[in-house]
Design a protein around this motif. Structure first.
Motif, mmCIF file in Angstrom:
data_model
loop_
_atom_site.group_PDB
_atom_site.id
_atom_site.type_symbol
_atom_site.label_atom_id
_atom_site.label_comp_id
_atom_site.label_asym_id
_atom_site.label_seq_id
_atom_site.Cartn_x
_atom_site.Cartn_y
_atom_site.Cartn_z
ATOM 1 N N PRO A 51 20.113 -24.694 25.932
ATOM 2 C CA PRO A 51 20.175 -26.095 26.847
ATOM 3 C C PRO A 51 19.713 -25.530 28.175
ATOM 4 C CG PRO A 51 22.234 -24.898 26.362
ATOM 5 C CD PRO A 51 21.266 -23.698 25.617
ATOM 6 N N GLU A 52 19.058 -26.413 28.613
ATOM 7 C CA GLU A 52 18.481 -26.070 30.178
ATOM 8 C C GLU A 52 19.538 -26.940 30.786
ATOM 9 O OE1 GLU A 52 14.180 -26.980 30.212
ATOM 10 O OE2 GLU A 52 14.291 -26.741 28.282
ATOM 11 N N GLN A 53 20.051 -26.434 32.089
ATOM 12 C CA GLN A 53 21.059 -26.743 32.608
ATOM 13 C C GLN A 53 20.658 -27.248 34.123
ATOM 14 O OE1 GLN A 53 24.317 -27.653 31.602
ATOM 15 N NE2 GLN A 53 24.384 -28.842 33.752
ATOM 16 N N LYS A 73 20.245 -32.341 30.809
ATOM 17 C CA LYS A 73 20.390 -31.231 30.202
ATOM 18 C C LYS A 73 19.396 -31.207 28.908
ATOM 19 C CE LYS A 73 24.645 -30.126 29.123
ATOM 20 N NZ LYS A 73 25.703 -29.490 29.631
ATOM 21 N N HIS A 74 18.494 -30.377 28.751
ATOM 22 C CA HIS A 74 17.497 -30.415 27.971
ATOM 23 C C HIS A 74 17.876 -29.485 26.629
ATOM 24 C CE1 HIS A 74 13.776 -31.520 30.592
ATOM 25 N NE2 HIS A 74 14.736 -32.622 30.499
ATOM 26 N N ASN A 75 18.029 -30.165 25.329
ATOM 27 C CA ASN A 75 18.488 -29.453 24.280
ATOM 28 C C ASN A 75 17.499 -29.103 23.223
ATOM 29 O OD1 ASN A 75 21.470 -29.876 23.019
ATOM 30 N ND2 ASN A 75 19.865 -30.362 21.386
ATOM 31 N N ASN A 76 17.258 -27.826 23.279
ATOM 32 C CA ASN A 76 16.168 -27.427 22.591
ATOM 33 C C ASN A 76 16.608 -26.889 21.405
ATOM 34 O OD1 ASN A 76 13.653 -26.997 24.571
ATOM 35 N ND2 ASN A 76 15.298 -26.558 25.806
ATOM 36 N N TRP A 77 16.208 -27.438 20.265
ATOM 37 C CA TRP A 77 17.074 -27.246 19.040
ATOM 38 C C TRP A 77 16.207 -26.828 17.934
ATOM 39 C CZ3 TRP A 77 16.386 -29.636 14.284
ATOM 40 C CH2 TRP A 77 17.186 -29.344 13.311
ATOM 41 N N ASN A 104 4.133 -33.821 27.617
ATOM 42 C CA ASN A 104 4.577 -35.050 28.018
ATOM 43 C C ASN A 104 6.178 -34.809 28.223
ATOM 44 O OD1 ASN A 104 5.777 -37.651 27.892
ATOM 45 N ND2 ASN A 104 4.448 -38.458 26.111
ATOM 46 N N ARG A 105 6.394 -35.036 29.329
ATOM 47 C CA ARG A 105 7.766 -34.769 29.965
ATOM 48 C C ARG A 105 8.794 -36.188 30.149
ATOM 49 N NH1 ARG A 105 8.402 -29.461 29.490
ATOM 50 N NH2 ARG A 105 10.237 -29.595 30.973
ATOM 51 N N THR A 106 7.849 -37.249 29.488
ATOM 52 C CA THR A 106 8.603 -38.592 29.505
ATOM 53 C C THR A 106 9.348 -38.828 28.093
ATOM 54 O OG1 THR A 106 6.869 -40.003 28.733
ATOM 55 C CG2 THR A 106 6.815 -39.505 31.163
ATOM 56 N N PHE A 123 12.496 -28.585 18.575
ATOM 57 C CA PHE A 123 12.403 -29.996 19.174
ATOM 58 C C PHE A 123 13.559 -29.919 20.597
ATOM 59 C CE2 PHE A 123 10.380 -31.741 15.777
ATOM 60 C CZ PHE A 123 9.737 -32.918 15.834
ATOM 61 N N GLU A 124 12.886 -30.719 21.411
ATOM 62 C CA GLU A 124 13.582 -30.732 22.819
ATOM 63 C C GLU A 124 14.050 -32.307 22.814
ATOM 64 O OE1 GLU A 124 11.546 -28.858 25.800
ATOM 65 O OE2 GLU A 124 12.560 -29.822 27.534
ATOM 66 N N PHE A 125 15.470 -32.454 22.659
ATOM 67 C CA PHE A 125 16.216 -33.679 23.318
ATOM 68 C C PHE A 125 16.483 -33.713 24.382
ATOM 69 C CE2 PHE A 125 20.094 -36.307 21.506
ATOM 70 C CZ PHE A 125 19.211 -37.538 21.998
HETATM 71 MG MG MG Z 1 12.395 -27.956 28.651
#
Ligand code: MG
Ligand code: ADP
Length: 699
Positions: free
Chosen positions: A205-207, A332-336, A447-449, A459-461
Motif C-alpha cells: 500500500p502506497e501511503q 492510498k494505492h493498493n498494489n495487490w 495511465n494514472r487515471t 493490480f493497483e486499486f
Molecule cells: Mg503506484
C-alpha cells in the motif's frame, strides 16, 4: 575509507530492522525446536496457536519484551472505527512480600476480554453482551511500541463478540484470504501443481500524506476537529508550477522521514520509497509488498507512527483525503497480487505457455470479478473524506474500470476472437501453444487515471482514501476473485472429468468471460467527460457519494456472495452498512457544527472588526469634507459578504436541525464561499486563521 563507511551504515539498518518485533529470528533463539516449528507453521499457514505451546511462547515473549523495557502488554486490534485500539495491562503481579514479579500467562497471550460496548457494532451485539473478545492472530507477530518513558508489548488480535461475530476489520480479512486461498488451491490442482503449500495474497500500500507546521495546525479548529480545512482561500501559488513532485526534500521534512523510516524498520515494516508528492506539503511513503494481513497491520501502524513522529518534529501529519480544497488530495494505492500453491505470483505473465495459461486464468477471474462487482468495490472506498477526491480529476472517478495496457489488451482481443490470424501481432493466441510476450513493466502502467490498473505483475486499486484501513477493499477484492475462480474452477473441473481437451476448455472459458465482461476494460483517460458518457452507455455504475455507494451492501446478491465464501454473515455485513452510514452522518454533522463555530466565533467577528474600522474611516474622512469613495465601496463589499456569511451560518443551523446531510454540505459550501472571499479583503493581521499559503509553504 568510503567503502568502510558505507558498510557501517548498511549494517546499522540491518541491526535495527525488526528490533522491536518478536519475529521468527527471535523465536528461533528463545523457543524449543518443537514450539518453534509449531508456531512458524501456524504463522505461515494461519489458524490458531497450538495450546500446548502457548505457555512457552508467552514466557519467551514476556522475557523478550521485558528485556526491551516493556512494562505492559496489550491486545492490539482494529475495530470498525477504522483506527486501531489497545488496552494496556502491566505485567506486574504481587509476590506476597511487598514486591512484584513480571508475569504473562498463556491465557493472557491467547485471549483478551475488553469491554466492547463502546465500539461500534452496528447492532451485532446486544447491550447485555457488552463483552468482546480479542484473540491473537499468530500470522502477525507481536511488536513493541516505544513510548517516551517506557514500552508496551502489542499483540495483534482479532476482535469478536460472544458468538464469534466479527466486530473488527481483521477477522473478515483473514476469512477472505482463506476463501481466496481455497479457490487458488483448486486452480493449482487443475494446473498440475503438486505442492500442498497454501496460496496467499500480497499487498504493497502506497501511503500519501501532508505535513504542516504544528503551530498552524493547533491554530485551526477545523484541522484539529475534522482533519481538513473547512475554510481557506486558494493561494496565488499552489501546485500550478508542478515543481513539488519528486522535488528535493527539505531538511526538516527529511529529518521527519529519516526518523519515520527508522521507527518503521525497527517495527519490521519494510518502508522503501519516500518522496514529495504533487501538492505542496504532500508526501508519499511506499513499503515493499508483504503478505496481505501483515501489510494491513503495518499500514495501520505506519499511519500511527507518522502522526507521532511528526509531532516530535513540531509537525502535524494530515492523513485526511482532502485537507485543502483546490489542492490535490491524498490516496492510498493498493498494489495487490496473489501467490499460488506453487509459490509463484499468478499475475506474472510467464515465459512459457503453461505459466501464461495460469496468468490468463487469474487475469480473466479478475476481469469477471471486477465487472460483476464494480459497485461493491466502489462501496469499499466510500467515505466522507474520499467523496471530495474521487472523480475530481486528481483521483480516479467513482466509475470502476480495468486498465490492461495496449499489449495485454491486444492479447485479450485475440483470445476473444479465438479465430486464426486476427490480431496485429501475428496470429491468434492459443492457450497451450503461444507465449505471451514479456510485458515490460513501464509499458503497462502509463495511465494514472485508472482506478484499477494492471501494472506488470499486480493490480493497483487506486481509489482508496489515504485515511482508510486497506482492509475493507481487500476483503472485497479477495472475495470477488475467489467467487470468480470458484465458478471457473467448477466448469474446468467438469471439463476435466469429461476428458475434454484442457487447453480448449480454457480457451472457451476465457472467450466467454471476455465477451461478457469486456465492457469493464478501458485504457483511455478516465478523467474525461467522454468516458463518463461512454461508461454510462456501457452500463457501468457511477455512485458519486458515500450514501449511494454503500447501498450495495444491503443487496441480497452481496449478502449471498459473502455468505457463500464464509467471509461475512448477513448480520455482519448489514452491521457494516449501518456503521458506515452512521459514520457518514456523524462526520457531516460534526463538520457542519465545526464550520458553524469557526464562522460565527472567528470569521464573522473579524469581518465586523474590519467593517467597524471602515465605517470609522468613512465617517472621519467625510467629517473633514473629503469623499471616501474607495472606503465606502470596500465597506459595502465587507457588509455584503458579512451578510452572506451570516446567511450561510443560518443555513448550517437549519441543516443541523433537520439532520439533512445534503443540506449541511450545501450550507458549508455557501458559508465557505463568503468566508474565502472575505479572506481576500480583510487585513491579514485581523484574519483569525492561518492561511493556505502559510500552511502549505512554511514548514
Ligand atoms: Mg503506484
Ligand atoms: P509505482 O506504483 O509508484 O510505480 P511500484 O509499481 O514500483 O511503484 O510499486 C508500488 C508498490 O507495489 C510497492 O509497494 C511494491 O512493493 C508493490 N508491489 C510490487 N510487486 C507486488 C506484488 N507482486 N504484489 C503486491 N504488491 C507489489
Amino acid at each position: 575509507m568510503a567503502a568502510k563507511n558505507t558498510k557501517k551504515v548498511v549494517s546499522a539498518v540491518e541491526a535495527m530492522y525488526g528490533e522491536n518485533v518478536f519475529g521468527l529470528n527471535v523465536m528461533q533463539k528463545m523457543l524449543s525446536k518443537k514450539a518453534f516449528d509449531s508456531l512458524s507453521k501456524t504463522m505461515n499457514e494461519g489458524g490458531a496457536l497450538d495450546p500446548a505451546i502457548a505457555g512457552e511462547v508467552a514466557g519467551a515473549m514476556k522475557a523478550w519484551a521485558v528485556s526491551k523495557g516493556a512494562t505492559h502488554f496489550c491486545h492490539w486490534f482494529q475495530p470498525l472505527t477504522g483506527t486501531t485500539a489497545e488496552k494496556h495491562d502491566s505485567f506486574i503481579s504481587p509476590d506476597g512480600q511487598g514486591g512484584v514479579k513480571m508475569e504473562f500467562s498463556a491465557k493472557e497471550l491467547i485471549q483478551g476480554e475488553p469491554d466492547a460496548s463502546s465500539f461500534p457494532s452496528g447492532g451485532l451485539r446486544a447491550t447485555f453482551e457488552a463483552r468482546g473478545y480479542t484473540a491473537w492472530d499468530p500470522t502477525s507477530p507481536a511488536f513493541i511500541k516505544e513510548g517516551q518513558e517506557g514500552a508496551t508489548l502489542c499483540i495483534p488480535t482479532i476482535f469478536c463478540g460472544y458468538h464469534g461475530e466479527a466486530l473488527d476489520k481483521k477477522a473478515p480479512l483473514l476469512r477472505s484470504i482463506a476463501a481466496l486461498a481455497k479457490q487458488m488451491g483448486r486452480a493449482g490442482k487443475l494446473f498440475g501443481v503438486k505442492s500442498a503449500a497454501k496460496a496467499y495474497v500480497t499487498l504493497g500500500p502506497e501511503q500519501e500524506y501532508f505535513l504542516i507546521d504544528k503551530e498552524f495546525y493547533n491554530a485551526r479548529l477545523d484541522l484539529v476537529q475534522t482533519g481538513r480545512t473547512l475554510f481557506g482561500r486558494k493561494p496565488a501559488r499552489h501546485q500550478q508550477m508542478e515543481d513539488h513532485y519528486f522535488g528535493a526534500i527539505r531538511p526538516r521534512i527529511l529529518a521527519f522521514m529519516e526518523e519515520l523510516d527508522q521507527t518503521l524498520w525497527k517495527l519490521g515494516m519494510p518502508a522503501k520509497t519516500r518522496h514529495n508528492e504533487v501538492a505542496p506539503a504532500q508526501f508519499e511513503l511506499a513499503p515493499i509488498f508483504e503478505r496481505l494481513n501483515l501489510a494491513v497491520d503495518h499500514n495501520m501502524m505506519c499511519m500511527d507512527v507518522m502522526k507521532q513522529v511528526a509531532d516530535k518534529h513540531g509537525l502535524a501529519c494530515l492523513l485526511h483525503e482532502k485537507p485543502f480544497a483546490g489542492v490535490n488530495g491524498s490516496g492510498k494505492h493498493n498494489n495487490w497480487s496473489v501467490v499460488g500453491t506453487d509459490g509463484k505470483n499468478w499475475l506474472n505473465p510467464g515465459s512459457n505457455p503453461h505459466e501464461n495459461a495460469k496468468f490468463l486464468f487469474t487475469l480473466c477471474a479478475i476481469i469477471k470479478a471486477v465487472d460483476e462487482n464494480a459497485a461493491l468495490l466502489r462501496a469499499t472506498v466510500a467515505s466522507p473524506g474520499n467523496d471530495h477526491r474521487l472523480g475530481a480529476n486528481e483521483a480516479p472517478p467513482a466509475i470502476i474500470s480495468v486498465f490492461l495496457g495496449d499489449q495485454l489488451s491486444d492479447i485479450i482481443d485475440q483470445l476473444e476472437k479465438g479465430e486464426p490470424k486476427a490480431a496485429k501481432s501475428g496470429g491468434t493466441i492459443q492457450i497451450g501453444v503461444d507465449v505471451i510476450p514479456t510485458l515490460p513493466r513501464d509499458a503497462t502502467d502509463r495511465n494514472r487515471t485508472s482506478p484499477f490498473a494492471f501494472t506488470g505483475n499486480k493490480f493497483e486499486f487506486r481509489a482508496l482514501g489515504s485515511n482508510m484501513s486497506p482492509s475493507g477493499a481487500n476483503v472485497a477484492l479477495n472475495t470477488i476473485v475467489a467467487d470468480a475462480l470458484d465458478v471457473m474452477c467448477t466448469q474446468l473441473e467438469a471439463d476435466v472429468r469429461a476428458k475434454k481437451d484442457f487447453n480448449k476448455s480454457l480457451q472457451a472459458i476465457f472467450q466467454a468471460i471476455i465477451k461478457k465482461h469486456k465492457r469493464v476494460l478501458f485504457n483511455g483517460d478516465n478523467y474525461t467527460e467522454e468516458w463518463h458518457k461512454e461508461a454510462e452507455r456501457r452500463g457501468l455504475p457511477n455512485f458519486k457519494t458515500t450514501p449511494e455507494a454503500l447501498q450495495v451492501l444491503e443487496d441480497e446478491s452481496t449478502v449471498k456472495l459473502f455468505e457463500k465464501h464464509s467471509v461475512f454473515s448477513k448480520k455482519e455485513l448489514l452491521s457494516r452498512y449501518e456503521i458506515y452510514m452512521h459514520n457518514y452522518k456523524s462526520v457531516l454533522s460534526y463538520e457542519a457544527e465545526c464550520a458553524r463555530t469557526i464562522a460565527s466565533t472567528q470569521i464573522y467577528p473579524a469581518a465586523m472588526e474590519y467593517q467597524a474600522a471602515l465605517a470609522a474611516t468613512v465617517t472621519a474622512v467625510e467629517g473633514v469634507g473629503s469623499k471616501a469613495a474607495s472606503a465606502k465601496k470596500l465597506l459595502s463589499q465587507v457588509t455584503k459578504l458579512s451578510d452572506d456569511l451570516a446567511a450561510g451560518i443560518a443555513a448550517i443551523e437549519a441543516a443541523l436541525d433537520c439532520h439533512c446531510t445534503d443540506k449541511m454540505k450545501a450550507a458549508m459550501l455557501q458559508t465557505r464561499a463568503a468566508a474565502d472571499e472575505l479572506e481576500g479583503i480583510v487585513p491579514s493581521d485581523l484574519w483569525p486563521l492561518p492561511t493556505y499559503a502559510e500552511m502549505l509553504f512554511l514548514y
